[in-house]
Design an enzyme around this catalytic site. Structure first.
Site, mmCIF file in Angstrom:
data_model
loop_
_atom_site.group_PDB
_atom_site.id
_atom_site.type_symbol
_atom_site.label_atom_id
_atom_site.label_comp_id
_atom_site.label_asym_id
_atom_site.label_seq_id
_atom_site.Cartn_x
_atom_site.Cartn_y
_atom_site.Cartn_z
ATOM 1 N N ARG A 35 3.564 19.426 -4.708
ATOM 2 C CA ARG A 35 2.287 20.059 -4.363
ATOM 3 C C ARG A 35 2.474 21.086 -3.250
ATOM 4 O O ARG A 35 1.855 22.152 -3.264
ATOM 5 C CB ARG A 35 1.293 18.981 -3.925
ATOM 6 C CG ARG A 35 -0.043 19.501 -3.435
ATOM 7 C CD ARG A 35 -0.938 18.353 -2.994
ATOM 8 N NE ARG A 35 -0.301 17.532 -1.990
ATOM 9 C CZ ARG A 35 -0.274 17.840 -0.689
ATOM 10 N NH1 ARG A 35 -0.834 18.941 -0.258
ATOM 11 N NH2 ARG A 35 0.319 17.029 0.171
ATOM 12 N N LYS A 40 -2.231 -6.352 -8.313
ATOM 13 C CA LYS A 40 -1.231 -7.001 -7.452
ATOM 14 C C LYS A 40 -1.193 -6.346 -6.075
ATOM 15 O O LYS A 40 -0.853 -6.998 -5.081
ATOM 16 C CB LYS A 40 0.148 -6.978 -8.128
ATOM 17 C CG LYS A 40 0.713 -5.597 -8.443
ATOM 18 C CD LYS A 40 1.479 -4.999 -7.285
ATOM 19 C CE LYS A 40 1.921 -3.573 -7.573
ATOM 20 N NZ LYS A 40 2.663 -2.982 -6.440
ATOM 21 N N ARG A 98 4.354 -1.016 0.910
ATOM 22 C CA ARG A 98 3.386 -0.489 1.874
ATOM 23 C C ARG A 98 2.139 -1.361 1.925
ATOM 24 O O ARG A 98 1.551 -1.553 2.991
ATOM 25 C CB ARG A 98 3.006 0.949 1.499
ATOM 26 C CG ARG A 98 4.095 1.957 1.730
ATOM 27 C CD ARG A 98 3.590 3.344 1.465
ATOM 28 N NE ARG A 98 3.193 3.506 0.069
ATOM 29 C CZ ARG A 98 3.861 4.225 -0.817
ATOM 30 N NH1 ARG A 98 4.952 4.846 -0.469
ATOM 31 N NH2 ARG A 98 3.444 4.317 -2.069
#
Length: 318
Positions: free
Chosen positions: A29, A183, A247
């Site tokens: 990007r 999950k 994370r």
């Protein structure tokens, strides 16, 4: 040529392993980031110790023509905007989503967003227990490739398999994408349990009851039970709820310790928790674990309050 849209850690890792099969174009990007990666032959921002093979070309700007398949490796909450911006270039591809979650704006998963925005494309999803670094380093990894079109799924499975990346295919896109989305929510809760010092027994209980909620929610949306028991459900749940490479798990640990988390890191489970709870309420599904984790994420409850809420529920059969 394989096109991978998204030059984060996972997109880069896929590019590195798929370069064994032929030329890969990695779209970023940020133009400066793309130029830096192309010149230095490394993604210094996300995978600084993994060199880019010569078969990888890093670009930005307009999407190239002539790709035989396209992978979408970007955060779930940015996928819809990307598809809207580039649908003309993507419309007739088989599009393989490589993100996990539910879109807050629409309540759709990755394949649903693809079908809505690019109706001429064939949606698929690549998901399962994996960390970008493991894939990039060539460590053995097994994933699920889900595509409702069985013939396209078989072709994608063949194209995306490498000597160290083994793919199992299914036509149950609903089950595969819900396993990957749900999950992450449970992983936040497990991280919070461990961050608050509540112990591994409590984590095991939360994983198990969370897995029951995953089944309940996915079944209500038409998923097959065996899909949730596979790599994209149970396998991904185990990995994400037990490793600090996740994370979502680390974010949960921060919640449990009452500390701030790095705001520059994407935590898919935080947005997904809110999206899932809204959908569950509309379906009149009882999902107390998801409800408690959502309250943690939004700051409505602290860990001790969430635990009290779950432990005070009426006793029941398993």
């Amino acid at each position: 040529m394989t096109l991978i849209c998204g030059a984060g850690a996972f997109g880069t890792a896929l590019a590195v392993t798929l370069a064994q099969n032929g030329p890969v174009t990695l779209w970023a990007r940020d133009a400066d980031h793309a130029a830096e990666m192309q010149a230095r032959r490394v993604n210094a921002r996300r995978l600084p110790d993994v060199p880019l093979p010569e078969a990888i070309t890093v670009i930005s700007g307009s999407l190239p023509k002539g790709a035989r398949l396209c992978l979408l490796a970007m955060p779930m909450q940015t996928l819809g905007g990307f598809l809207t911006a580039h649908h003309a270039a993507l419309g007739h591809h088989a599009l393989v989503a490589c993100c996990k979650g539910m879109d807050l704006a629409t309540g759709l998963g990755p394949t649903g967003l693809i079908a809505q925005t690019c109706p001429d494309a064939i949606p698929a999803i690549l998901t399962g227990p994996s960390f970008a670094r493991d894939i990039a380093l060539g460590l053995p990894t097994a994933l699920t490739l889900a595509c409702a079109d069985a013939a396209t799924g078989a072709a994608l499975q063949s194209s995306l398999t490498t000597p160290t990346l083994r793919l199992y295919r299914t036509t149950d896109t609903t089950g595969a994408e819900l396993g990957g989305a749900l999950k992450n929510v449970i992983a936040i809760g497990c991280g919070a349990v461990m961050g608050a010092g509540l112990g591994e027994s409590a984590r095991a209980a939360l994983m198990t009851r969370g897995f029951a909620e995953m089944h309940r929610f996915a079944h209500a949306l038409g998923a097959r039970p065996d899909t949730l028991a596979g790599l994209s459900g149970f396998g991904d749940l185990v990995l994400t709820c037990t490793s600090e490479q996740s994370r979502n798990y680390r974010y949960g640990q921060s919640l449990g310790r009452g500390k701030d988390f790095d705001a520059t890191l994407t935590v898919e489970g935080a947005a997904t928790a809110r999206a899932v709870l809204g959908r569950a309420d509309a379906l009149a599904l009882d999902m107390p674990v998801t409800q408690a984790i959502t309250a943690l994420v939004t700051g409505e409850l602290r860990v001790a309050q969430a635990v009290d809420m779950l432990l005070s529920r009426p006793l029941k059969e398993e």
